[in-house]
Scaffold this motif. Structure first.
Motif, mmCIF file in Angstrom:
data_model
loop_
_atom_site.group_PDB
_atom_site.id
_atom_site.type_symbol
_atom_site.label_atom_id
_atom_site.label_comp_id
_atom_site.label_asym_id
_atom_site.label_seq_id
_atom_site.Cartn_x
_atom_site.Cartn_y
_atom_site.Cartn_z
ATOM 1 N N VAL A 31 -3.431 -1.986 -6.214
ATOM 2 C CA VAL A 31 -2.448 -2.813 -5.505
ATOM 3 C C VAL A 31 -1.316 -1.926 -5.016
ATOM 4 C CG1 VAL A 31 -0.811 -4.737 -5.688
ATOM 5 C CG2 VAL A 31 -2.989 -4.825 -6.945
ATOM 6 N N LEU A 32 -0.919 -2.136 -3.766
ATOM 7 C CA LEU A 32 0.269 -1.492 -3.215
ATOM 8 C C LEU A 32 1.279 -2.586 -2.915
ATOM 9 C CD1 LEU A 32 1.779 0.994 -2.118
ATOM 10 C CD2 LEU A 32 0.655 0.583 0.086
ATOM 11 N N ASP A 33 2.425 -2.560 -3.626
ATOM 12 C CA ASP A 33 3.497 -3.525 -3.413
ATOM 13 C C ASP A 33 4.460 -2.967 -2.378
ATOM 14 O OD1 ASP A 33 2.898 -5.616 -5.346
ATOM 15 O OD2 ASP A 33 3.336 -4.113 -6.873
ATOM 16 N N LEU A 34 4.807 -3.787 -1.392
ATOM 17 C CA LEU A 34 5.720 -3.362 -0.330
ATOM 18 C C LEU A 34 6.856 -4.354 -0.185
ATOM 19 C CD1 LEU A 34 3.092 -2.408 2.406
ATOM 20 C CD2 LEU A 34 4.399 -0.834 0.965
ATOM 21 N N ASP A 35 8.074 -3.838 -0.069
ATOM 22 C CA ASP A 35 9.247 -4.633 0.281
ATOM 23 C C ASP A 35 9.593 -4.285 1.717
ATOM 24 O OD1 ASP A 35 9.815 -6.000 -2.180
ATOM 25 O OD2 ASP A 35 10.388 -4.050 -2.998
ATOM 26 N N LEU A 36 9.553 -5.291 2.597
ATOM 27 C CA LEU A 36 9.792 -5.082 4.018
ATOM 28 C C LEU A 36 11.120 -5.697 4.427
ATOM 29 C CD1 LEU A 36 6.217 -5.959 5.346
ATOM 30 C CD2 LEU A 36 7.112 -3.728 4.675
ATOM 31 N N PRO A 37 11.638 -5.311 5.594
ATOM 32 C CA PRO A 37 12.875 -5.925 6.095
ATOM 33 C C PRO A 37 12.746 -7.445 6.161
ATOM 34 C CG PRO A 37 12.233 -4.064 7.468
ATOM 35 C CD PRO A 37 11.096 -4.308 6.517
ATOM 36 N N GLY A 38 13.852 -8.122 5.965
ATOM 37 C CA GLY A 38 13.865 -9.580 6.039
ATOM 38 C C GLY A 38 13.404 -10.228 4.750
ATOM 39 N N ALA A 39 13.506 -9.523 3.623
ATOM 40 C CA ALA A 39 13.119 -10.047 2.304
ATOM 41 C C ALA A 39 11.650 -10.468 2.261
ATOM 42 C CB ALA A 39 14.033 -11.198 1.888
ATOM 43 N N ILE A 40 10.809 -9.677 2.895
ATOM 44 C CA ILE A 40 9.365 -9.921 2.904
ATOM 45 C C ILE A 40 8.730 -9.013 1.855
ATOM 46 C CG2 ILE A 40 7.239 -9.749 4.261
ATOM 47 C CD1 ILE A 40 9.015 -10.172 6.765
ATOM 48 N N ARG A 41 7.919 -9.621 1.012
ATOM 49 C CA ARG A 41 7.152 -8.863 0.014
ATOM 50 C C ARG A 41 5.673 -9.010 0.328
ATOM 51 N NH1 ARG A 41 8.828 -6.582 -4.407
ATOM 52 N NH2 ARG A 41 6.846 -7.039 -5.369
ATOM 53 N N GLY A 142 11.107 -11.217 11.483
ATOM 54 C CA GLY A 142 10.622 -12.462 12.079
ATOM 55 C C GLY A 142 9.117 -12.610 12.046
ATOM 56 N N ALA A 143 8.415 -11.520 11.820
ATOM 57 C CA ALA A 143 6.958 -11.536 11.739
ATOM 58 C C ALA A 143 6.507 -10.352 10.912
ATOM 59 C CB ALA A 143 6.343 -11.472 13.139
ATOM 60 N N VAL A 144 5.300 -10.459 10.406
ATOM 61 C CA VAL A 144 4.680 -9.348 9.696
ATOM 62 C C VAL A 144 3.233 -9.245 10.174
ATOM 63 C CG1 VAL A 144 4.065 -10.748 7.679
ATOM 64 C CG2 VAL A 144 4.319 -8.287 7.442
ATOM 65 N N ALA A 145 2.761 -8.016 10.334
ATOM 66 C CA ALA A 145 1.407 -7.794 10.841
ATOM 67 C C ALA A 145 0.711 -6.741 9.992
ATOM 68 C CB ALA A 145 1.467 -7.337 12.299
ATOM 69 N N TRP A 146 -0.594 -6.921 9.831
ATOM 70 C CA TRP A 146 -1.394 -5.914 9.155
ATOM 71 C C TRP A 146 -2.769 -5.836 9.787
ATOM 72 C CZ3 TRP A 146 0.283 -10.316 6.515
ATOM 73 C CH2 TRP A 146 -0.697 -11.259 6.164
ATOM 74 N N ARG A 147 -3.363 -4.659 9.594
ATOM 75 C CA ARG A 147 -4.726 -4.408 10.064
ATOM 76 C C ARG A 147 -5.549 -3.951 8.873
ATOM 77 N NH1 ARG A 147 -5.063 -0.593 15.004
ATOM 78 N NH2 ARG A 147 -7.045 -1.659 15.194
ATOM 79 N N THR A 148 -6.853 -4.225 8.935
ATOM 80 C CA THR A 148 -7.750 -3.751 7.886
ATOM 81 C C THR A 148 -9.008 -3.180 8.513
ATOM 82 O OG1 THR A 148 -9.060 -5.771 7.487
ATOM 83 C CG2 THR A 148 -6.919 -5.607 6.373
ATOM 84 N N TRP A 149 -9.644 -2.316 7.727
ATOM 85 C CA TRP A 149 -10.904 -1.694 8.133
ATOM 86 C C TRP A 149 -11.835 -1.742 6.930
ATOM 87 C CZ3 TRP A 149 -6.050 0.000 8.962
ATOM 88 C CH2 TRP A 149 -5.643 0.243 10.275
ATOM 89 N N HIS A 150 -13.070 -2.169 7.153
ATOM 90 C CA HIS A 150 -14.096 -2.212 6.113
ATOM 91 C C HIS A 150 -15.297 -1.448 6.654
ATOM 92 C CE1 HIS A 150 -11.955 -5.566 4.053
ATOM 93 N NE2 HIS A 150 -11.566 -5.804 5.286
ATOM 94 N N ALA A 151 -15.617 -0.321 6.047
ATOM 95 C CA ALA A 151 -16.722 0.510 6.533
ATOM 96 C C ALA A 151 -17.960 0.313 5.661
ATOM 97 C CB ALA A 151 -16.316 1.976 6.542
ATOM 98 N N TYR A 152 -19.073 0.085 6.324
ATOM 99 C CA TYR A 152 -20.362 -0.108 5.669
ATOM 100 C C TYR A 152 -21.327 0.955 6.168
ATOM 101 C CZ TYR A 152 -18.222 -4.573 4.689
ATOM 102 O OH TYR A 152 -17.355 -5.536 4.273
ATOM 103 N N PRO A 153 -21.348 2.127 5.527
ATOM 104 C CA PRO A 153 -22.221 3.195 6.001
ATOM 105 C C PRO A 153 -23.701 2.830 5.931
ATOM 106 C CG PRO A 153 -21.032 3.866 4.016
ATOM 107 C CD PRO A 153 -20.511 2.535 4.413
ATOM 108 N N VAL A 164 -1.376 -11.458 12.158
ATOM 109 C CA VAL A 164 0.047 -11.552 12.439
ATOM 110 C C VAL A 164 0.529 -12.891 11.885
ATOM 111 C CG1 VAL A 164 1.861 -11.660 14.206
ATOM 112 C CG2 VAL A 164 -0.145 -10.181 14.554
ATOM 113 N N VAL A 165 1.593 -12.847 11.096
ATOM 114 C CA VAL A 165 2.202 -14.065 10.565
ATOM 115 C C VAL A 165 3.626 -14.119 11.103
ATOM 116 C CG1 VAL A 165 2.877 -15.363 8.519
ATOM 117 C CG2 VAL A 165 0.776 -13.978 8.488
ATOM 118 N N THR A 166 3.928 -15.172 11.842
ATOM 119 C CA THR A 166 5.267 -15.401 12.347
ATOM 120 C C THR A 166 6.009 -16.267 11.346
ATOM 121 O OG1 THR A 166 4.444 -15.291 14.607
ATOM 122 C CG2 THR A 166 6.623 -16.290 14.291
ATOM 123 N N LEU A 167 7.139 -15.782 10.892
ATOM 124 C CA LEU A 167 7.915 -16.492 9.878
ATOM 125 C C LEU A 167 8.968 -17.355 10.559
ATOM 126 C CD1 LEU A 167 8.256 -13.415 7.573
ATOM 127 C CD2 LEU A 167 6.718 -15.341 7.259
#
Length: 168
Positions: A31-41, A142-153, A164-167
């Protein structure tokens, strides 16, 4: 952050993935815990069966799980748009030619290895068997965005997701 996971690789292919929102938190390998601007965890969670992101911002709690989920039929939608929740999700499955998957995974590992807002899990047995998550903090919260990658060799597939989540 690049981590080697001490767990067997349990995903089999892109066709086995499902999307679950507001799922229970699942046991995580890392797990990677992140505290982002705007009190976003955010919690970026690597599962034995792919990934989970937990977002907490004020009274908003959102959980996104993309994984092989027991008891749930495999179905990874190309898009989800939930305007009421401010949630947008997109998924794409790539099947690169020849050594394309290996090259893409190597580039991804190099790009995200030292990124404080990214988590890359490498499964034992194949350096190209990875699950990666990366967050791009947005000023103002006002928003938070993330990307993911899943590799299946084993199936020469790379699943890309973007959320993207708009708060409000």
């Amino acid at each position: 952050m690049l981590v080697t996971l001490d767990a067997p690789y349990v995903d089999t292919s892109a066709a086995d993935l499902s999307l679950a929102r507001d799922d229970a938190e699942r046991p995580a390998l890392h797990v990677l815990d992140l505290d982002l601007p705007g009190a976003i965890r955010l919690e970026l969670r690597l599962l034995g069966a792919s990934h989970q992101v937990v977002l907490r911002a004020g009274d908003v709690v959102l959980t996104e799980t993309v994984a092989c989920l027991p008891g749930r039929p495999p179905e990874l939608p190309a898009t989800v748009l939930d305007e009421a929740a401010g949630y947008r999700f997109a998924a794409t499955v790539l099947r690169p030619p020849a050594a394309g998957l290996r090259d893409r995974v190597a580039a991804l590992r190099a790009e995200l290895a030292d990124d404080a807002f990214a988590l890359v899990g490498v499964f034992p047995g194949d350096a190209d068997a990875v699950t990666a998550l990366a967050v791009r903090p947005e000023p103002g919260g006002g928003a938070v965005a993330w990307r993911t990658w899943h590799a299946y060799p084993q199936t020469n597939e790379l699943v890309l997701t973007e959320t993207v989540v708009t708060l409000r």
